[in-house]
Write an enzyme that holds these catalytic residues in place. Sequence first.
Site, mmCIF file in Angstrom:
data_model
loop_
_atom_site.group_PDB
_atom_site.id
_atom_site.type_symbol
_atom_site.label_atom_id
_atom_site.label_comp_id
_atom_site.label_asym_id
_atom_site.label_seq_id
_atom_site.Cartn_x
_atom_site.Cartn_y
_atom_site.Cartn_z
ATOM 1 N N ARG A 238 12.252 19.513 92.709
ATOM 2 C CA ARG A 238 12.067 19.128 91.309
ATOM 3 C C ARG A 238 12.947 20.018 90.439
ATOM 4 O O ARG A 238 13.108 21.212 90.730
ATOM 5 C CB ARG A 238 10.623 19.358 90.850
ATOM 6 N N GLU A 267 15.873 15.974 83.258
ATOM 7 C CA GLU A 267 16.502 14.729 83.726
ATOM 8 C C GLU A 267 16.253 13.608 82.718
ATOM 9 O O GLU A 267 15.146 13.521 82.185
ATOM 10 C CB GLU A 267 15.869 14.305 85.063
ATOM 11 N N HIS A 285 18.496 12.143 91.499
ATOM 12 C CA HIS A 285 17.095 12.111 91.946
ATOM 13 C C HIS A 285 16.842 10.906 92.883
ATOM 14 O O HIS A 285 16.010 10.056 92.610
ATOM 15 C CB HIS A 285 16.148 12.075 90.731
HETATM 16 C C1 GLV Z 1 10.124 11.975 94.152
HETATM 17 O O1 GLV Z 1 10.703 12.816 93.546
HETATM 18 C C2 GLV Z 1 8.752 12.046 94.516
HETATM 19 O O2 GLV Z 1 8.059 12.986 94.110
HETATM 20 O O3 GLV Z 1 8.284 11.150 95.220
#
Ligand code: GLV
Length: 328
Positions: A238, A267, A285
């Site tokens: 993250r 983001e 991402h």
């Molecule tokens: C993606 O980032 C998730 O947390 O599934």
Amino acid sequence: MAKPAILVSRAVFAEVIDRLTACCAVDYHDADAPLPPDQLAARLAGKQGALSFLTDRIDAAVLAGAPCLKAVCNVAVGYNNFDLPALTQAGVMATNTPRVLDETTADTAWALILATARRVVGADRWVRAGQWQGWKFHDDWLGADVHHATLGILGMGRIGRAVARRATGFSMRVIYHNRTRLDPDLEAGATWVDMTDLLRKADFLVLMVPYSPATHHLIGAAELAAMKPTAHLINVARGGVVDDAALIEALHLCRIAGAGLDVFENEPALDPRFCALDKVVLTPHIGSSTRATRLAMAMLAADNLIAALSGQRPPNLLNPEVLKEKIS
Ligand code: GLV
């Protein structure tokens, strides 16, 4: 009996909508952009459930306007978009989608390891730009070896272990750090080290910790300075786990050699200075982004929602206290 009213807050596969429509009255925000917070709140009012995404902030203010809500089911394993105590306080079940994305996300970590080590993206751009004048021994693209290097994993959960398993084929030494050491049978050859040793020894440091106030800027200037100048940092966890400004500074000062980043602070408005750095590979991402995995995630979230709204315990319940309170 009337079907429970639910919100699906973003575009998802048709199969998932078909599954939900069979048992719920679906208010579908069939768009690729998230609902702005005021519209999300307005469309949750009167709903009993929601299929939510990591871009939907679900907090006390949203919950106050949605008193009928029983369950919010994230299509993501991470759930830092939830104020979990507020959901629990409101008696709303919260779920996520663990396991189904482990292998795909580990593949993405490896794509970034190899792409940063061997400078694949920069080399591709260079070839396309017609700059290749012919093969050279001292070429412009000398990279770093991945085989026999030391892979460091911060956060050896299921995805971290899937990343570690892949290292065997590259004859790597694997070290990891978790607050608590894993059972030896789960370590599968990896060695627990403290944070100092992890930073000091890893050639490739892969971050796999969830984001929370406790992991905010876990990797900042001091940690980057402790890494090898030849090391690469890989973040598929993250944004916010890394202090992006400190990372940019460390890359500029050659404190580390490169970074492969799938996630960023703020983001999608990543710091534009990243784009000027040749040493980084940037992806938007996409850790879990294969069709099969995203479908599996959305179906699992739908299963969670349907179970919750039909009086069963959803398989991936994050706040079981909600059920205890109902029983007592
Ligand atoms: C993606 O980032 C998730 O947390 O599934």
